[in-house]
Structure formats: structure tokens, C-alpha cells
Scaffold this motif. Structure first.
Motif, PDB file in Angstrom:
ATOM      1  N   LEU A  30      38.255 -26.658  44.212  1.00 47.27           N
ATOM      2  CA  LEU A  30      36.994 -26.001  43.865  1.00 47.27           C
ATOM      3  C   LEU A  30      35.828 -26.530  44.688  1.00 47.27           C
ATOM      4  CD1 LEU A  30      35.410 -23.995  42.226  1.00 47.27           C
ATOM      5  CD2 LEU A  30      35.273 -25.662  40.363  1.00 47.27           C
ATOM      6  N   ARG A  31      35.751 -27.837  44.876  1.00 51.57           N
ATOM      7  CA  ARG A  31      34.632 -28.380  45.652  1.00 51.57           C
ATOM      8  C   ARG A  31      34.598 -27.777  47.064  1.00 51.57           C
ATOM      9  NH1 ARG A  31      36.556 -32.712  42.560  1.00 51.57           N
ATOM     10  NH2 ARG A  31      34.968 -33.891  41.387  1.00 51.57           N
ATOM     11  N   THR A  32      35.747 -27.707  47.707  1.00 52.12           N
ATOM     12  CA  THR A  32      35.809 -27.140  49.053  1.00 52.12           C
ATOM     13  C   THR A  32      35.422 -25.669  49.042  1.00 52.12           C
ATOM     14  OG1 THR A  32      37.575 -28.668  49.679  1.00 52.12           O
ATOM     15  CG2 THR A  32      37.288 -26.720  51.049  1.00 52.12           C
ATOM     16  N   ALA A  33      35.914 -24.916  48.073  1.00 47.11           N
ATOM     17  CA  ALA A  33      35.597 -23.490  47.992  1.00 47.11           C
ATOM     18  C   ALA A  33      34.106 -23.265  47.777  1.00 47.11           C
ATOM     19  CB  ALA A  33      36.402 -22.841  46.870  1.00 47.11           C
ATOM     20  N   VAL A  34      33.471 -24.137  47.006  1.00 43.12           N
ATOM     21  CA  VAL A  34      32.029 -24.006  46.747  1.00 43.12           C
ATOM     22  C   VAL A  34      31.222 -24.333  47.996  1.00 43.12           C
ATOM     23  CG1 VAL A  34      30.073 -25.014  45.480  1.00 43.12           C
ATOM     24  CG2 VAL A  34      32.179 -24.392  44.260  1.00 43.12           C
ATOM     25  N   HIS A  35      31.555 -25.425  48.653  1.00 40.61           N
ATOM     26  CA  HIS A  35      30.722 -25.924  49.746  1.00 40.61           C
ATOM     27  C   HIS A  35      31.172 -25.470  51.134  1.00 40.61           C
ATOM     28  CE1 HIS A  35      28.433 -28.307  46.941  1.00 40.61           C
ATOM     29  NE2 HIS A  35      29.554 -28.830  46.447  1.00 40.61           N
ATOM     30  N   ASN A  36      32.371 -24.915  51.222  1.00 41.93           N
ATOM     31  CA  ASN A  36      32.870 -24.377  52.491  1.00 41.93           C
ATOM     32  C   ASN A  36      33.649 -23.112  52.185  1.00 41.93           C
ATOM     33  OD1 ASN A  36      33.767 -23.917  55.078  1.00 41.93           O
ATOM     34  ND2 ASN A  36      35.250 -25.599  55.105  1.00 41.93           N
ATOM     35  N   GLY A  37      32.911 -22.070  51.806  1.00 39.52           N
ATOM     36  CA  GLY A  37      33.518 -20.854  51.282  1.00 39.52           C
ATOM     37  C   GLY A  37      34.428 -20.125  52.243  1.00 39.52           C
ATOM     38  N   SER A  38      34.329 -20.400  53.524  1.00 38.28           N
ATOM     39  CA  SER A  38      35.160 -19.705  54.502  1.00 38.28           C
ATOM     40  C   SER A  38      36.542 -20.339  54.655  1.00 38.28           C
ATOM     41  CB  SER A  38      34.471 -19.683  55.865  1.00 38.28           C
ATOM     42  OG  SER A  38      34.275 -21.005  56.346  1.00 38.28           O
ATOM     43  N   ASN A  39      36.786 -21.420  53.924  1.00 38.40           N
ATOM     44  CA  ASN A  39      38.084 -22.100  53.997  1.00 38.40           C
ATOM     45  C   ASN A  39      39.133 -21.279  53.251  1.00 38.40           C
ATOM     46  OD1 ASN A  39      40.313 -23.895  53.310  1.00 38.40           O
ATOM     47  ND2 ASN A  39      39.036 -25.563  54.065  1.00 38.40           N
ATOM     48  N   ILE A  40      39.953 -20.548  53.993  1.00 31.24           N
ATOM     49  CA  ILE A  40      40.903 -19.632  53.373  1.00 31.24           C
ATOM     50  C   ILE A  40      41.981 -20.367  52.589  1.00 31.24           C
ATOM     51  CG2 ILE A  40      42.334 -19.499  55.451  1.00 31.24           C
ATOM     52  CD1 ILE A  40      41.657 -16.689  52.847  1.00 31.24           C
ATOM     53  N   GLU A  41      42.329 -21.587  53.003  1.00 28.30           N
ATOM     54  CA  GLU A  41      43.344 -22.331  52.251  1.00 28.30           C
ATOM     55  C   GLU A  41      42.823 -22.689  50.867  1.00 28.30           C
ATOM     56  OE1 GLU A  41      46.101 -26.373  52.508  1.00 28.30           O
ATOM     57  OE2 GLU A  41      44.881 -25.782  54.229  1.00 28.30           O
ATOM     58  N   THR A  74      31.223 -18.824  42.911  1.00 29.14           N
ATOM     59  CA  THR A  74      32.470 -19.561  43.122  1.00 29.14           C
ATOM     60  C   THR A  74      32.593 -20.685  42.098  1.00 29.14           C
ATOM     61  OG1 THR A  74      32.432 -19.090  45.499  1.00 29.14           O
ATOM     62  CG2 THR A  74      33.780 -20.941  44.773  1.00 29.14           C
ATOM     63  N   ALA A  75      31.489 -21.387  41.868  1.00 28.09           N
ATOM     64  CA  ALA A  75      31.506 -22.527  40.949  1.00 28.09           C
ATOM     65  C   ALA A  75      31.716 -22.098  39.500  1.00 28.09           C
ATOM     66  CB  ALA A  75      30.202 -23.312  41.087  1.00 28.09           C
ATOM     67  N   THR A  76      30.926 -21.118  39.030  1.00 27.60           N
ATOM     68  CA  THR A  76      31.019 -20.737  37.613  1.00 27.60           C
ATOM     69  C   THR A  76      32.347 -20.048  37.299  1.00 27.60           C
ATOM     70  OG1 THR A  76      29.797 -18.686  38.077  1.00 27.60           O
ATOM     71  CG2 THR A  76      28.528 -20.564  37.258  1.00 27.60           C
ATOM     72  N   THR A  77      32.829 -19.211  38.212  1.00 23.51           N
ATOM     73  CA  THR A  77      34.128 -18.569  37.955  1.00 23.51           C
ATOM     74  C   THR A  77      35.261 -19.586  38.068  1.00 23.51           C
ATOM     75  OG1 THR A  77      34.243 -17.830  40.274  1.00 23.51           O
ATOM     76  CG2 THR A  77      33.370 -16.273  38.664  1.00 23.51           C
ATOM     77  N   GLY A  78      35.100 -20.561  38.961  1.00 26.17           N
ATOM     78  CA  GLY A  78      36.116 -21.597  39.098  1.00 26.17           C
ATOM     79  C   GLY A  78      36.226 -22.465  37.864  1.00 26.17           C
ATOM     80  N   ILE A  79      35.080 -22.845  37.301  1.00 25.84           N
ATOM     81  CA  ILE A  79      35.119 -23.642  36.069  1.00 25.84           C
ATOM     82  C   ILE A  79      35.632 -22.801  34.911  1.00 25.84           C
ATOM     83  CG2 ILE A  79      33.765 -24.987  34.419  1.00 25.84           C
ATOM     84  CD1 ILE A  79      34.129 -26.412  37.035  1.00 25.84           C
ATOM     85  N   ASP A  80      35.346 -21.500  34.925  1.00 25.32           N
ATOM     86  CA  ASP A  80      35.899 -20.605  33.909  1.00 25.32           C
ATOM     87  C   ASP A  80      37.424 -20.646  33.959  1.00 25.32           C
ATOM     88  OD1 ASP A  80      36.157 -18.622  31.965  1.00 25.32           O
ATOM     89  OD2 ASP A  80      35.873 -16.984  33.374  1.00 25.32           O
ATOM     90  N   ALA A  81      37.985 -20.533  35.163  1.00 23.78           N
ATOM     91  CA  ALA A  81      39.445 -20.599  35.313  1.00 23.78           C
ATOM     92  C   ALA A  81      39.977 -21.954  34.861  1.00 23.78           C
ATOM     93  CB  ALA A  81      39.835 -20.332  36.766  1.00 23.78           C
ATOM     94  N   LEU A  82      39.249 -23.008  35.192  1.00 24.09           N
ATOM     95  CA  LEU A  82      39.669 -24.342  34.772  1.00 24.09           C
ATOM     96  C   LEU A  82      39.628 -24.466  33.252  1.00 24.09           C
ATOM     97  CD1 LEU A  82      40.605 -27.093  35.784  1.00 24.09           C
ATOM     98  CD2 LEU A  82      38.204 -27.760  36.022  1.00 24.09           C
ATOM     99  N   SER A  83      38.639 -23.839  32.623  1.00 21.74           N
ATOM    100  CA  SER A  83      38.587 -23.810  31.160  1.00 21.74           C
ATOM    101  C   SER A  83      39.832 -23.147  30.592  1.00 21.74           C
ATOM    102  CB  SER A  83      37.338 -23.062  30.680  1.00 21.74           C
ATOM    103  OG  SER A  83      36.156 -23.727  31.033  1.00 21.74           O
ATOM    104  N   HIS A  84      40.208 -22.006  31.178  1.00 19.49           N
ATOM    105  CA  HIS A  84      41.426 -21.332  30.713  1.00 19.49           C
ATOM    106  C   HIS A  84      42.632 -22.257  30.796  1.00 19.49           C
ATOM    107  CE1 HIS A  84      39.445 -17.318  32.104  1.00 19.49           C
ATOM    108  NE2 HIS A  84      38.976 -17.730  30.943  1.00 19.49           N
ATOM    109  N   ALA A  85      42.722 -22.986  31.913  1.00 14.84           N
ATOM    110  CA  ALA A  85      43.876 -23.851  32.125  1.00 14.84           C
ATOM    111  C   ALA A  85      43.893 -25.014  31.130  1.00 14.84           C
ATOM    112  CB  ALA A  85      43.865 -24.378  33.560  1.00 14.84           C
TER     113      ALA A  85
END
Length: 385
Positions: A228-239, A189-200
Motif C-alpha cells: 500500500l505504501r508504494t501504491a500511494v507514493h508511487n502510483g505508477s508502480n504496476i507491481e 489509493t490510501a482510503t480504498t486500500g485501508i478499506d480492503a485491509l479492514s475487510h481482510a
């Protein structure tokens, strides 16, 4: 005066929880009865393949799966998959997974009708015409490959990465279901998220950015940095997962239209020579390339800091821009990715070789808001070490 621009992307985008169930309808829309599904083996391990089989069994259709997808796909493996697809006389290609599965799927779709090998199409605009219909289903909020015209591959014998880049690679349908990202482990979640942030960030600061691409890139920065922080540390958070996937989509649209910059140029040799994953390589380099580029796009970096939640009111422009770099560093640290090239045992004496290889990745460097020479590239690697 606003300069002329063109904006392109996938032909159709479908987004929403549970939308994977619409995959058979998407293929019907494309007049496909014999789809070839390139699927990430990690996704198969958590039952997604069985779910897809169940979805199609209700329609009475059989589908052919290809699961031999590596984290860094090679041209040889892509050609092997294309041969299997050709023998099965398939009429559409579906990519389900991260960037690797989707890139392979996009390449297979153009290889088959032209009876070509992957190496023949490496570079810009080498694909002579349309390919088979495609549907891309991302399971990470990272690459944005579901809406781009690029497929990137590893060439092991040359220890380098190269891509097929053609408007004929644009997917016909991008199908985004955030529930597919719920089981991603924190590190992915973290590495792909930062990858997307790099694209942006790269597309927003690219010299080829347009008023329209900037809308998507800046909103992507906001969505990803705030979730991203929430997705990394609370992966079940669908929002949080939904907002991350939307941010990745927007970043992909920005990338497809404005291009990436020096982060990607410098990260490619790390992947090709040492096998460092694309997302992690970008994570290692992003804040250091931002610091280097800051004088070339100061107003934009100040805007990045603002949408990332930094208080920039009444600050001098440079101080506001510098907050963007600091904000990225804090985000990376909070996601547990506070690594260096030294941590990954990249030898310092290799920096000159890496820099020379990076300078051959011409297109991203041509988009960079500040010219990069070999000494600059070495200095950036050294900063990341």
C-alpha cells in the motif's frame, strides 16, 4: 476438530494487466448482446469510457452507459438506473469503477427480472431468484465488491446505510485489470486500500472464519500491508498496483465467506449521518476496534503482526498482538490518513446516537470476536476522536 464450512464467491475470476480487452468475450460467454454498463464518472473523466467504446466498436456492438453514480449511491438513483435499463431491454449488467458502481450494477441485475424496487430487497435473502448475468470490473483496490453478495446504499431521508444481501448478487464474472488502478490519486489509493485491509482483518478475526477463508484473509493482509505504501507514493508502480488489486480480491473473498465485524458496524453511521466515505470511516475506526477486539482474538492478532512484517519472535502473546495495532497505525500514518473524528468535525455529543445506530447493524456485530455494548461503542468513537 475443524467445524463444517461452506465457501462461495463469484462464478469466474479473470485477473491480469490488459484484461479489460476481454470484456466483449465475457459478455459473449454470458450470451449478452445488449449490456448495460454502470460506470463511475471519475473513470469516464480519464478516458476509460472511450477505451471501452473502442473495444466494443471492433465487435460491431453498441453498449448503453449509465454514468450518474454517486460516491454513496442511493436506492432512488439505483431504481432510476434500473428503469432506464428496463426500457432498453438490456440482457446483462456490467459494473466498472469502485464499490458504488459495482453495487448499483449488482442491484440492477436482480431488480429487473423481478420488477422490484431496491427497498424491497434491503436486508438478508430478500431477493427471490436469479438476476441478469453480471460482469464486475473494479478500478480501485478496495471494496472487493466484484466477488461479494452485497450491495450497500445510502438512504438520505433516514440518514443511514443499508444493503441488499443475497447469493443471487454474486457476479458471474469478476474481471480484474490492475492497469485500471494506475491513475488513482494517492488519497483514493490510501482510503480504498485501508478499506480492503479492514475487510481482510475483520474477516480473519471473525468468529465465522473458516480454515479456507482464513487463507485468503491472511494473504490479503500480507499483500496489502506490504504494497500500500508504494501504491500511494508511487502510483505508477504496476507491481504494487497488481499486488494491491490481488489483495483486495482476496479480502473480498474472505469478507464474503466470514463477514466483517465491528469496524463496519461503527462506520456505517458515519457514512449515513455525515457523508464520510466508507474507506475513510473504516480507516478512522480500524485501529481502535482492533485494540478493543484484541483480547478476543489474541493469537490471530499476533499472526497479523507477523505477516505485516513485525518481529514477534519470543514475545509474549499479548505484546505480539499489540504490534498488529501499532503496525496498522503506522501504515495509516505513512499513507497520509492520520485523521481523527475531531478533525472531521464530528461532535462528541453525537457519540451516543452513533453508538445506538451502530448497534442496529447486527450482522457484523454478531461476527465480532468480542461482544460490543453501547458503552463499548461510545468508547471506541471517543478513542477515534
Amino acid at each position: 476438530m475443524i467445524q463444517p464450512f461452506t465457501f462461495t464467491g463469484a462464478k469466474k475470476i479473470i485477473f491480469g494487466a490488459g484484461k479489460l480487452n476481454d470484456l466483449p468475450l465475457c459478455l459473449e460467454e454470458l450470451n449478452s448482446s445488449r449490456p448495460f454498463i454502470v460506470i463511475d464518472p471519475a473513470i469516464c473523466a480519464i478516458g476509460i469510457k472511450e477505451k471501452i467504446q473502442d473495444i466494443f466498436s471492433a465487435t460491431g456492438k453498441n453498449v448503453l452507459f449509465f454514468e450518474d453514480v454517486a460516491p454513496e449511491p442511493t436506492v432512488a438513483k439505483t431504481d432510476e438506473a434500473a428503469k432506464i435499463a428496463a426500457e432498453a431491454n438490456i440482457d446483462a449488467v456490467v459494473g466498472i469503477g469502485g464499490g458504488s458502481a459495482m453495487d448499483m450494477a449488482k442491484a440492477i441485475a436482480v431488480l429487473l427480472p423481478h420488477k422490484a424496487k431496491s427497498e424491497e430487497f434491503l436486508g438478508m435473502d430478500k431477493v427471490p431468484g436469479p438476476g441478469l448475468p453480471t460482469v464486475m470490473v473494479p478500478t480501485t483496490a478496495g471494496t472487493g465488491s466484484e466477488v461479494t453478495f452485497t450491495a450497500v446504499f445510502l438512504i438520505p431521508e433516514l440518514k443511514k446505510k443499508a444493503g441488499i444481501n443475497s447469493p443471487y448478487l454474486y457476479p458471474h464474472i469478476a474481471l480484474l485489470d490492475p492497469t485500471l488502478t494506475l491513475t488513482l490519486p494517492p488519497i483514493i489509493t490510501a482510503t480504498t486500500g485501508i478499506d480492503a485491509l479492514s475487510h481482510a482483518i475483520e474477516s480473519y478475526t471473525s468468529i465465522n472464519a473458516s480454515p479456507m477463508s482464513e487463507l485468503f484473509s491472511l494473504k490479503a493482509i500480507e499483500l496489502i500491508s506490504q504494497n500500500l505504501r508504494t501504491a500511494v507514493h508511487n502510483g505508477s508502480n504496476i507491481e504494487a498496483r497488481s499486488r494491491m488489486l490481488l489483495g483486495s480480491l482476496y479480502a473480498g473473498l474472505g469478507l464474503a465467506n466470514a463477514g466483517v465485524t465491528a469496524v463496519h458496524a461503527l462506520s456505517y453511521p458515519l457514512g449515513g449521518r455525515y457523508g464520510i466515505s466508507h474507506g475513510l470511516a473504516n480507516t478512522l475506526l480500524l485501529p481502535h476496534v482492533m485494540a478493543f477486539n484484541l483480547p478476543g482474538a489474541m493469537e490471530k492478532f499476533a499472526q497479523i503482526a507477523t505477516v505485516m512484517g513485525e518481529i514477534t519472535d519470543n514475545l509474549p502473546m499479548r505484546e505480539a498482538a499489540q504490534l498488529a495495532v501499532e503496525s496498522i497505525q503506522n501504515l495509516i500514518k505513512d499513507c497520509g490518513l492520520n485523521l481523527t473524528l475531531e478533525d472531521l468535525q464530528i461532535p462528541e455529543e453525537d457519540f451516543e446516537v452513533l453508538a445506538k445506530e451502530a448497534l442496529t447493524v447486527a450482522r457484523p456485530l454478531s461476527n465480532n470476536p468480542r461482544k460490543v455494548d453501547i458503552e463499548d461503542a461510545i468508547d471506541i468513537y471517543r478513542a477515534a476522536w
